[in-house]
Design an enzyme around this catalytic site. Structure first.
Site, PDB file in Angstrom:
ATOM      1  N   ARG A   1      -1.189  -4.221   1.951  1.00 13.49           N
ATOM      2  CA  ARG A   1       0.170  -4.074   2.466  1.00 13.49           C
ATOM      3  C   ARG A   1       0.490  -4.970   3.660  1.00 13.49           C
ATOM      4  NH1 ARG A   1      -1.699   0.440   0.400  1.00 13.49           N
ATOM      5  NH2 ARG A   1      -0.350   1.583  -1.029  1.00 13.49           N
TER       6      ARG A   1
ATOM      7  N   HIS B   1       0.467  -6.088  -2.417  1.00 13.14           N
ATOM      8  CA  HIS B   1      -0.214  -6.900  -3.434  1.00 13.14           C
ATOM      9  C   HIS B   1       0.580  -8.126  -3.903  1.00 13.14           C
ATOM     10  CE1 HIS B   1      -3.422  -4.116  -3.358  1.00 13.14           C
ATOM     11  NE2 HIS B   1      -3.056  -3.270  -4.294  1.00 13.14           N
TER      12      HIS B   1
ATOM     13  N   HIS C   1      -8.737  -6.346  -8.367  1.00 14.76           N
ATOM     14  CA  HIS C   1      -8.388  -4.924  -8.326  1.00 14.76           C
ATOM     15  C   HIS C   1      -8.962  -4.138  -9.511  1.00 14.76           C
ATOM     16  CE1 HIS C   1      -6.153  -1.349  -7.338  1.00 14.76           C
ATOM     17  NE2 HIS C   1      -5.509  -1.944  -6.357  1.00 14.76           N
TER      18      HIS C   1
ATOM     19  N   ASP D   1      -7.741   5.873   0.412  1.00 15.44           N
ATOM     20  CA  ASP D   1      -6.984   4.642   0.140  1.00 15.44           C
ATOM     21  C   ASP D   1      -6.983   3.865   1.450  1.00 15.44           C
ATOM     22  OD1 ASP D   1      -5.419   2.686  -0.939  1.00 15.44           O
ATOM     23  OD2 ASP D   1      -3.744   4.000  -1.496  1.00 15.44           O
TER      24      ASP D   1
ATOM     25  N   GLU E   1     -11.876  -2.893  -3.135  1.00 14.84           N
ATOM     26  CA  GLU E   1     -11.226  -4.199  -3.053  1.00 14.84           C
ATOM     27  C   GLU E   1     -11.695  -4.926  -1.802  1.00 14.84           C
ATOM     28  OE1 GLU E   1      -6.946  -2.922  -3.353  1.00 14.84           O
ATOM     29  OE2 GLU E   1      -7.994  -1.128  -3.980  1.00 14.84           O
TER      30      GLU E   1
END
Ligand code: GLA
Length: 390
Positions: A118, A143, A217, A289, A355
């Site tokens: 982000r 992304h 990803h 996350d 990631e």
């Protein structure tokens, strides 16, 4: 291998796929016993007629990876368990149409760029100029924007040598694409070794100052895609700090110690062990996350990042990277609305992503490692996923 070395991208056809394929019934899916090989086949076309190909890379030691020129997507990755039984351990779709229509949310297997993760409010200032990106993850940009690298058809070229086989993918992002400055020439090379390692090398150059953050990803389920949840997988992260976020998943700027929190994976923990703890950070993400700050010895040097073990199959995934961070995402937004590669529905926690990356929102965070790339410089990074079983 020699014969394959002579083949160019154009020369490897569906016929070559048939030659490279393992005789039916003779060997398990990964082609154990043969050397590394690569083959190409058509995988359909986009609405504008652009053709998409699928390359199959085989390690000869049980791992087989399928990569699409669309988005550079790792579509399937078959890996053996301790008894040599293979399973596809990544989430994905069966058809190109599904990737085009449905991969905008989950980004299954795709190359992410120009900026993975982000950027707050989709805005950043570089050399006194402010750039406004698309807000595709309200109120932020996620992304790479509306049509990120995950939607591009990459130019592909098989490469091989040194007991491995690889696929080089090239994409030139024009100046101003998705409002990012500079023409960004990007090369992503996937290499599969006979040691069952998949190496992803990223290289980018620009003709104007810009920001870059590239990743892959892939979502993993080491028991096999579509077999259920990953909460019993044991995860170890080489990270004594993480970057806490606000309610929109933008880092606060703090590098917080993981010690004493559900974010402490410095020793192996089941992913689900603490996921239901009433912790504000877990509430923000609806699970994990978050970006973890890797305990690098030296910036840019390959560092142990993550190790994941599936206790049932015994499959182990080990990740090393030159990147300073890794986003651990526990598949929180999979909600039972997508049918995956083998026809099974994906529900929350049916896969996890790790990631490797620079930290989220780095262009607005002066204390984070810089993501600025200038003309004359090169962005280079590499991540290795190695598959084994115990
Ligand atoms: C990243 C983000 C998540 C989510 C997934 C894709 O991991 O951090 O919030 O957007 O991509 O669904």
């Amino acid at each position: 291998m020699k014969g394959l070395l002579a083949l160019t991208g154009a020369a490897i056809s569906a016929a070559a796929l048939a030659v490279a394929a393992v005789p039916a019934g003779a060997q398990p899916a990964g082609g154990v016993g043969s050397g590394p090989s690569i083959a190409k086949e058509p995988f359909g076309a986009l609405a504008d007629g652009t053709k998409v190909d699928r390359y199959t890379l085989t390690s000869g030691k049980g791992v087989r990876v399928r990569i699409l020129t669309y988005g550079g997507i790792v579509q399937t990755l078959e890996a053996p368990d301790a008894r040599g039984r293979t399973a596809n351990v990544v989430l994905g779709f069966a058809t190109l149409k599904d990737y085009v229509d449905k991969n905008g949310g989950p980004y299954f297997g795709a190359i992410i760029g120009r900026y993975a993760n982000r950027i707050a409010k989709g805005r950043f200032t570089l050399d006194g100029k402010t750039y406004q990106l698309a807000i595709n993850n309200d109120p932020n940009s996620l992304h790479g924007g509306l049509k990120g690298f995950n939607t591009k058809v990459w130019k592909a070229q098989p490469v091989s040598g040194g007991g491995s086989v690889g696929l080089r993918l090239d994409y030139t992002s024009p100046d101003g694409e998705e409002n990012y400055p500079g023409t960004l020439k990007t090369t992503v090379t996937y290499t599969l070794t006979k040691g069952n390692e998949l190496r992803v090398a990223y290289h980018a150059t620009t003709d104007k100052a810009t920001v870059v953050n590239l990743t892959n990803h892939s979502y993993f389920n080491l028991a096999g895609e579509g077999t259920g949840g990953i909460y019993d997988h044991l995860l170890q992260l080489n990270a004594s700090r993480f970057t806490p976020v606000d309610s929109t998943l933008i880092p606060t700027g703090q590098l917080a110690p993981v010690k004493g929190t559900p974010f402490d994976f410095t020793r192996p923990h089941a992913i689900g062990e603490r996921i239901r703890v009433g912790d504000q950070q877990l509430l923000y993400g609806q699970g994990y996350d978050h970006n973890f700050v890797l305990d690098q010895r030296r910036p840019g040097e390959p560092t142990q990042a993550a190790r994941v073990t599936d206790p049932r199959s015994g499959r182990v995934l080990n990740i090393t990277t030159t990147e300073p961070g890794i986003q651990f995402y526990s598949g929180n937004f999979l909600d039972g609305t997508l049918v995956g590669t083998s026809g099974r529905v994906y529900r929350q926690g049916d896969g996890f992503a790790l990631e490797t990356q620079h930290f989220p929102d780095s262009p607005n965070q002066p204390n984070f490692p810089s993501t600025v790339l200038r003309p004359g410089q090169a962005f280079d990074s590499a991540t290795t996923y190695s598959f084994s079983a115990r």
